[in-house]
Every structure is written in C-alpha cells, then in structure tokens.
Design a protein around this motif. Structure first.
Motif, PDB file in Angstrom:
ATOM      1  N   UNK A 162       0.804  -1.231   0.000  1.00  0.00           N
ATOM      2  CA  UNK A 162       0.000   0.000   0.000  1.00  0.00           C
ATOM      3  C   UNK A 162       0.831   1.272   0.000  1.00  0.00           C
ATOM      4  N   UNK A 163       1.974   1.278   0.701  1.00  0.00           N
ATOM      5  CA  UNK A 163       2.797   2.489   0.727  1.00  0.00           C
ATOM      6  C   UNK A 163       3.371   2.763  -0.658  1.00  0.00           C
ATOM      7  N   UNK A 164       3.863   1.739  -1.307  1.00  0.00           N
ATOM      8  CA  UNK A 164       4.425   1.924  -2.645  1.00  0.00           C
ATOM      9  C   UNK A 164       3.344   2.388  -3.617  1.00  0.00           C
ATOM     10  N   UNK A 165       2.171   1.767  -3.555  1.00  0.00           N
ATOM     11  CA  UNK A 165       1.092   2.138  -4.475  1.00  0.00           C
ATOM     12  C   UNK A 165       0.613   3.577  -4.244  1.00  0.00           C
ATOM     13  N   UNK A 166       0.727   4.040  -3.006  1.00  0.00           N
ATOM     14  CA  UNK A 166       0.275   5.388  -2.686  1.00  0.00           C
ATOM     15  C   UNK A 166       1.341   6.440  -2.976  1.00  0.00           C
ATOM     16  N   UNK A 167       2.611   6.104  -2.754  1.00  0.00           N
ATOM     17  CA  UNK A 167       3.664   7.107  -2.839  1.00  0.00           C
ATOM     18  C   UNK A 167       4.437   7.079  -4.161  1.00  0.00           C
ATOM     19  N   UNK A 168       4.603   5.899  -4.755  1.00  0.00           N
ATOM     20  CA  UNK A 168       5.372   5.793  -6.000  1.00  0.00           C
ATOM     21  C   UNK A 168       4.410   5.500  -7.144  1.00  0.00           C
ATOM     22  N   UNK A 169       3.751   6.526  -7.609  1.00  0.00           N
ATOM     23  CA  UNK A 169       2.652   6.340  -8.562  1.00  0.00           C
ATOM     24  C   UNK A 169       3.096   6.406 -10.019  1.00  0.00           C
ATOM     25  N   UNK A 170       4.315   6.874 -10.285  1.00  0.00           N
ATOM     26  CA  UNK A 170       4.808   6.977 -11.659  1.00  0.00           C
ATOM     27  C   UNK A 170       6.207   6.383 -11.754  1.00  0.00           C
ATOM     28  N   UNK A 171       6.656   6.161 -12.981  1.00  0.00           N
ATOM     29  CA  UNK A 171       8.023   5.695 -13.197  1.00  0.00           C
ATOM     30  C   UNK A 171       9.025   6.696 -12.636  1.00  0.00           C
ATOM     31  N   UNK A 172       8.743   7.985 -12.846  1.00  0.00           N
ATOM     32  CA  UNK A 172       9.656   9.020 -12.361  1.00  0.00           C
ATOM     33  C   UNK A 172       9.737   9.028 -10.837  1.00  0.00           C
ATOM     34  N   UNK A 173       8.608   8.764 -10.157  1.00  0.00           N
ATOM     35  CA  UNK A 173       8.626   8.658  -8.696  1.00  0.00           C
ATOM     36  C   UNK A 173       9.553   7.535  -8.244  1.00  0.00           C
ATOM     37  N   UNK A 174       9.436   6.394  -8.918  1.00  0.00           N
ATOM     38  CA  UNK A 174      10.275   5.255  -8.551  1.00  0.00           C
ATOM     39  C   UNK A 174      11.752   5.587  -8.727  1.00  0.00           C
ATOM     40  N   UNK A 175      12.096   6.251  -9.833  1.00  0.00           N
ATOM     41  CA  UNK A 175      13.503   6.588 -10.072  1.00  0.00           C
ATOM     42  C   UNK A 175      14.023   7.578  -9.031  1.00  0.00           C
ATOM     43  N   UNK A 176      13.176   8.536  -8.644  1.00  0.00           N
ATOM     44  CA  UNK A 176      13.564   9.475  -7.588  1.00  0.00           C
ATOM     45  C   UNK A 176      13.807   8.719  -6.285  1.00  0.00           C
ATOM     46  N   UNK A 177      12.943   7.750  -5.986  1.00  0.00           N
ATOM     47  CA  UNK A 177      13.116   6.959  -4.770  1.00  0.00           C
ATOM     48  C   UNK A 177      14.420   6.157  -4.816  1.00  0.00           C
ATOM     49  N   UNK A 178      14.753   5.603  -5.972  1.00  0.00           N
ATOM     50  CA  UNK A 178      16.010   4.861  -6.097  1.00  0.00           C
ATOM     51  C   UNK A 178      17.205   5.776  -5.844  1.00  0.00           C
ATOM     52  N   UNK A 179      17.103   7.030  -6.302  1.00  0.00           N
ATOM     53  CA  UNK A 179      18.158   7.991  -5.990  1.00  0.00           C
ATOM     54  C   UNK A 179      18.257   8.260  -4.502  1.00  0.00           C
ATOM     55  N   UNK A 180      17.101   8.293  -3.827  1.00  0.00           N
ATOM     56  CA  UNK A 180      17.097   8.508  -2.371  1.00  0.00           C
ATOM     57  C   UNK A 180      17.692   7.317  -1.621  1.00  0.00           C
ATOM     58  N   UNK A 181      17.550   6.102  -2.156  1.00  0.00           N
ATOM     59  CA  UNK A 181      18.214   4.953  -1.545  1.00  0.00           C
ATOM     60  C   UNK A 181      19.719   5.196  -1.525  1.00  0.00           C
ATOM     61  N   UNK A 182      20.249   5.724  -2.642  1.00  0.00           N
ATOM     62  CA  UNK A 182      21.691   5.903  -2.749  1.00  0.00           C
ATOM     63  C   UNK A 182      22.190   7.080  -1.926  1.00  0.00           C
ATOM     64  N   UNK A 183      21.446   8.210  -1.939  1.00  0.00           N
ATOM     65  CA  UNK A 183      21.952   9.375  -1.205  1.00  0.00           C
ATOM     66  C   UNK A 183      21.442   9.462   0.234  1.00  0.00           C
ATOM     67  N   UNK A 184      20.499   8.576   0.608  1.00  0.00           N
ATOM     68  CA  UNK A 184      20.024   8.521   1.984  1.00  0.00           C
ATOM     69  C   UNK A 184      18.957   9.530   2.349  1.00  0.00           C
ATOM     70  N   UNK A 185      18.456  10.315   1.391  1.00  0.00           N
ATOM     71  CA  UNK A 185      17.489  11.363   1.703  1.00  0.00           C
ATOM     72  C   UNK A 185      16.074  10.810   1.851  1.00  0.00           C
ATOM     73  N   UNK A 186      15.218  11.628   2.471  1.00  0.00           N
ATOM     74  CA  UNK A 186      13.796  11.278   2.580  1.00  0.00           C
ATOM     75  C   UNK A 186      13.147  11.295   1.201  1.00  0.00           C
ATOM     76  N   UNK A 187      12.107  10.466   1.049  1.00  0.00           N
ATOM     77  CA  UNK A 187      11.245  10.575  -0.119  1.00  0.00           C
ATOM     78  C   UNK A 187       9.854  10.967   0.384  1.00  0.00           C
ATOM     79  N   UNK A 188       9.739  12.184   0.831  1.00  0.00           N
ATOM     80  CA  UNK A 188       8.450  12.682   1.288  1.00  0.00           C
ATOM     81  C   UNK A 188       7.930  11.924   2.501  1.00  0.00           C
ATOM     82  N   UNK A 189       6.660  12.120   2.759  1.00  0.00           N
ATOM     83  CA  UNK A 189       6.010  11.505   3.911  1.00  0.00           C
ATOM     84  C   UNK A 189       5.831  10.009   3.691  1.00  0.00           C
ATOM     85  N   UNK A 190       6.163   9.207   4.682  1.00  0.00           N
ATOM     86  CA  UNK A 190       5.949   7.763   4.618  1.00  0.00           C
ATOM     87  C   UNK A 190       7.139   6.960   4.175  1.00  0.00           C
ATOM     88  N   UNK A 191       8.154   7.605   3.572  1.00  0.00           N
ATOM     89  CA  UNK A 191       9.354   6.894   3.123  1.00  0.00           C
ATOM     90  C   UNK A 191      10.590   7.659   3.604  1.00  0.00           C
TER      91      UNK A 191
END
Length: 651
Positions: free
Chosen positions: A351-380
């Motif tokens: 449910x969190x992924x479906x709510x927060x990562x709604x586009x391909x671009x969202x997913x890629x931004x999240x992958x960048x946050x995995x590498x740099x350690x930053x927040x991906x908005x609320x919930x991640x």
C-alpha cells in the motif's frame, strides 16, 4: 494478378532514378499496391494460394503499416497471413514479402530495422505455433521434410517450460528464448547473443551457490547509462540529456525461505568473482572483505526500513560494464537489488508503494534517495545511503530510457521533457579512460563538493529573491534561477538572468566557500542546464550537426574551467576524438576519471574507434585497462520472462 503486379513493379523500378531514396521507392510502391488493392476482393484473395495473395494482402498491409509506423499492425497482418496455407512456396513467398517490406522501410529514419524485424518475427513465431504445434511429417506429406524440420526448429524454443523457476530460466537462457526477448526489446542480434550467455552464467552461479532448481526466479537486464549532457545538474533540479548503454548487468535472482541475501558477482572488466552474505535488516552493512557490496547493503537497509520486507533473495549477476567508468555501475547495482527484492516481496502490491510511488519518475527518484540517503516525502523516510550527495539522473536513465532514443529529463522532481530517436546515420563511440572514477574516501569529498557548492549558491540566491516570486519548496539552484527569471520577466536561458545571479553571489561567503567558487558553480549549472541541454536536444533531433559540435565543445570547456572535475585523460580524450573525425565528444559521469563519448557518422564508427584507441594508448601507455567500443542507445532495465521483455520499472 501476380503477373500484373510483377510487371508493373519491374516497370516502376526501371523508371525510378538511381538517386531516388529507398523510402521514396517504398512510397511509390505503396501507391502502386494501394491502387491494386482497391480492385481486388480481399476476402476472395485470402482464399487464393498464398503466393498469389501475398503481394496484395501482406505486402500492401505491411507497407501501409510502415507508412503509419504501426509495427503491431504490421506484425498482426504478417502473423495472420502466415497461418492460412502451409506450403513451401507460400512460406518462402511470405518471408520474401516481409523481408522486402522491411528492407525498404528500415532505411526510413522512423523505422528502425532491428526493432521492426524482432517484432515481426516474434508475432510470426506465435502464429506458426498455433498452426503447426502438432504437425508431423506423415500428417502433412505435401510440405516436405525440409520445411517441416525448419518449422520444428523454429518452434523448439516455444516448448521450453515457462514456469518461472530457476530451471526454466536456465533453459530459456540456453535455448535462445532470452536472446530473442532482448532482440525484441531493441538490442542488436550480436548484443542479444552475448547477454543471453551472461544470463546463463548468472543462473549457473546461483546453482553453484546452492539455490534449488525449483526456486522461483526472475531475470533482469540492468544497463549502465550515457550522460550526453547535463553534468552535475540533477541534484540541483536541472536538466540532463540521457540514454542507456548496451553494457550492464545480467542479474538472476531466486527467492529464499529466510530473511537473508546472498549476492554473487562476476565483473568481466577486472575478472573479479566475489560473493557476500547480508542480513535482510535495516542495519545491514557490507562485509569488510567485500567493499563492492556497499550499494547492495544500502538497498537492503532502505527496503527493510521503509517496507518491512521479510523474504530474502539469492542474486547472481554477470557484468560487462567497465567498473568505475563513469557509466553508473554503482547506481545500476542499486536498481538491480531493488528489482530483485521488490519481485520476491511483491512490493508492487504494497500500500505504501502504491500510494507514494505512482509513476516511473517517482520510482527513479526513490532509487536515488536509496543511494543518497534522503527522505522521499512523507511515509518513506531516509536511511543511511552510500555517502554521496547525488541525484536520480543515473537511476532514471537506467530504468526508463529506450533503445535507439535519447531522453531529456528535469529533476527535483523528476519529469520527462523530451524523447526522440537518434538518427540511424549517427553512432556513439565510448572511450573508457582506465582512470577509475571511484567514489572512495579520498575522492568522496571532491565529488560532494560540487553538490555542496550548488546548494550554497541556491540558498544564497533564494534568500535574495523577491518574496512574490520565491517558491515554498526547499531551494534548489534550478528553482533559484527560475525565481530570478520570473522576477525579470525573462526565460531562464537569457543572459541577464545569469548576470543577475552572478551579481547577487559576488559578495557572498558560505562555510569557507568564497564568492568566486559559488559564481563558477552557478554559471556552469545555468549554461549547462538552461542553455546547452535544451538546445542540444533540438539540434540532434533536427540534424544540425555543426550546432551539436559547438554546444558539446562548450559543455566540455565549462567542465574543465568551472566544474573542475576532469583529469588529464578525460581532457585529452574529447580533443583527440574531434581531431580523428568525431562530430562531437565530451567527458561524462561524476568526474575525476571515467569515460568520454564521441558522436560519429555510423559508417565511420569502427575506423574512428581504432584511430582514437591507438592514439590514446600511445599517449597514456600505463592505462592498460582502457576500453573502447561502439554502441547505439540501448533499452532501459528489463524484466525477462520467456519471449517477453517488460520495462522493469513497469513490471
């Protein structure tokens, strides 16, 4: 009707001037076939022997589909016709017909031959399966043994079980099924053969590590990336012009019954074969004897923290991407680990992924946050990254780019701005310098310094922005430039916008960084992101090669004088590439080593590669690990499943 068609086609080709282009001839032939189709009862034509009907039904519809760039329609027409009458002459006639249509259409810039050929053969094979699945020589004596044998050999890969087990995947890799999947995605036949062998080797590595043949398995192709333009712009909210490489990682993963991850790696460039065991935990760390596992550990930590995943995986990958070459091998490892763990844990339904990562671009931004350690908005929320302050350019190119195309993105947030086909008359040659662009402890500070300067420049400009134009989001350098442009009523590319930014930074000093350093960083960003990237995209699309040369030369100059992240090798390589005949050339990647791309005429690619490489080895004889190769833009990350190849971020 066949005689009339042949006679008129011959007359038309005799009248055509020798200078006429293939696409013009195809268009003329299409008009001829169209006039005949108007006079023929298609329903009756379909009942005729196929070698009679083909010129009207198949070729006409194929060329019409080529004109409309509707490859699926072309493939359906070809496939449906293929099932009507199994006769040797009909089968040969059909093959010749489609080959003729492809050869004429493939020279048109909107009709890439490899992709079209792969699409038609894919649907053709499917159609033959329906018709000839139970064929035997005694039941169909009219066909002749040779034809039956040929059809059987064509169908053989279709009989491989599609059970998604490690055993089934290994069979698909060894039988040519994965090869055809890769070819269908846009890779060349030669590249597809090499990658299929890499997948077979990766599956064998898993078996050697103790994975069960019956384990649920998945195969992912994860490429490196080429940064055509947009040096150090992504984390500052700027633009980049990108494509995927045809070298990368062939990864196979198998689901485990426990909460642990086993990773086996094989790197072709160094010959390194290594393994690492990591717990599926938010506190996972790479073993001291496996520094290459830093990025897998970061992916495991973040997914365990954000999604509480519980199923571990065994991952094995074969990599033909030169290590530390500036082609984003580190980010590719983040992507392949995410894909493997997401598949094993059904993250697409979380449910969190479906709510927060709604586009391909969202997913890629999240992958960048995995590498740099930053927040991906609320919930991640963020977690410990790998220590770099990068953005999501690499992950976006790796996951989303398409074969034979370039894409322009802007970042913070990630948005697709443009996508266009690289003209078939052009090709890239890559020169890997052998000066390793490793983000190790001694280079991490230099790498991060460019990001810190961009952030300080953004904060300074945002503090001086007019309150009515200032945005509410945390400042990025791109946002600060937009605020100035809005205040002045100008485009962000206007010279007055850059001059105003320089004036506001002139008396600034932040955390030991003087005004000159902030001005240089901001100037390089504004020219690269707001001027060079958009104009270069337009020039490449329109074939204005002189303008391409000038823009890329300017980008390389700014890299050396303002960004200051080059080394002797990556300053020499672009200049030498231009001397031996390249249209344009530039260093790319994080800097402090790495690679250079050269854009060349396709007919000259091998010659320029050989001259460029010979000159480099003479100039830098100690760089024995340098590598030079030609490539066309490849597909982004793929999940391979039998004859299907799905873009991995969608799958």
């Amino acid at each position: 009707v066949t005689l009339v068609w042949r006679r008129r086609s011959r007359a038309l080709e005799e009248k055509a001037s020798p200078e006429a282009s293939a696409s013009t001839k195809a268009s003329d032939l299409y008009q001829l076939w169209s006039r005949h189709l108007e006079k023929v009862d298609i329903t009756r034509a379909a009942t005729l022997p196929l070698h009679v009907a083909v010129p009207f039904v198949t070729i006409g519809s194929c060329v019409r589909a080529l004109q409309q760039k509707d490859f699926c329609k072309l493939s359906r027409s070809y496939a449906s016709t293929a099932t009507r009458q199994p006769a040797r002459q009909s089968y040969n006639g059909l093959s010749c017909a489609i080959s003729a249509a492809i050869s004429r259409g493939s020279t048109h810039k909107q009709c890439p031959a490899p992709s079209l050929f792969a699409a038609t053969t894919y649907f053709h094979r499917k159609a033959l399966c329906v018709k000839f699945k139970n064929m035997n020589e005694t039941a169909s004596p009219a066909l002749g043994g040779g034809t039956v044998s040929a059809i059987r050999s064509l169908l053989q890969p279709e009989q491989i079980p599609k059970d998604h087990s490690l055993h089934g995947l290994l069979q698909q890799a060894n039988s040519g099924v994965l090869q055809r999947s890769l070819e269908y995605s846009g890779m060349t036949a030669d590249e597809s053969v090499l990658k299929a062998k890499m997948f077979a080797s990766a599956a064998e590595l898993l078996l050697q590590s103790g994975s069960s043949l019956d384990a649920s398995a998945a195969a992912f192709w994860v490429p490196g990336r080429i940064e055509v333009a947009g040096k150090h712009t992504d984390y500052a909210g700027g633009r980049s012009l990108l494509c995927a490489a045809t070298r990368g990682f062939a990864a196979v993963s198998a689901v485990r019954a426990d909460a642990a991850c086993s990773i086996r790696a094989s790197f072709a460039s160094t010959g390194l074969r290594a393994s690492a065991q990591l717990p599926l935990s938010s506190s996972a760390e790479s073993p001291a004897d496996a520094p290459w596992a830093l990025h897998p550990a970061a992916a495991i930590r973040r997914l365990a923290s954000n999604f509480s995943i519980e199923r571990g995986v065994d991952i094995a990958f074969e990599c033909d991407l030169p290590e530390a070459s500036g082609m984003s091998s580190s980010s590719a490892v983040i992507c392949l680990c995410f894909l493997s763990l997401a598949h094993a844990n059904d993250l697409h339904a979380h449910p969190i992924l479906r709510r927060r990562l709604t586009t391909e671009e969202d997913l890629c931004h999240y992958l960048g946050c995995i590498e740099n350690g930053q927040d991906f908005g609320e919930g991640l929320p963020g977690h410990k990254g790998v220590g770099t302050f990068g953005g999501s350019e690499d992950h976006t190119a790796i996951m989303c780019c398409e074969a034979n195309r370039l894409r322009t993105y802007s970042f913070c947030p990630t948005r697709l701005l443009d996508s266009f086909e690289l003209p078939s008359s052009l090709r890239f040659v890559i020169g890997v310098s052998g000066a390793l662009a490793q983000k190790s402890a001694d280079k991490m500070e230099d790498y991060n310094n460019a990001a810190i300067l961009a952030q300080h420049a953004a904060v300074t400009l945002a503090a001086q922005a007019d309150a009515g134009t200032r945005g509410s989001a945390p400042p990025t350098l791109a946002a600060a430039v937009r605020d100035i442009a809005k205040e002045l009523g100008l485009e962000t590319s206007h010279e007055r916008v850059r001059a105003t930014a320089m004036k506001r930074l002139a008396t600034t000093k932040q955390d030991g960084h003087g005004a000159a350093a902030l001005q240089a960083r901001a100037w390089q960003f504004m020219e690269e992101s707001e001027v060079i990237v958009p104009r270069l995209s337009e020039a490449l699309r329109d074939g204005r090669l002189d303008e391409v040369s000038a823009l890329v030369d300017r980008s390389q100059q700014l890299t050396e004088s303002h960004l200051q992240n080059t080394v002797a090798e990556t300053e020499w390589l672009p200049a030498e590439a231009r001397r031996v005949g390249a249209i344009a050339a530039s260093a790319f990647g994080a800097g402090f080593g790495g690679s250079c791309w050269a854009l060349v005429h396709a007919a000259d690619a091998e010659m320029i590669k050989e001259r460029w490489e010979a000159a480099y080895r003479a100039e830098f004889p100690l760089r024995t690990n340098a590598v030079f190769f030609c490539l066309n833009p490849g597909p982004g990350a793929l999940r391979l499943c039998g004859d299907e190849a799905s873009q991995a971020c969608r799958a």
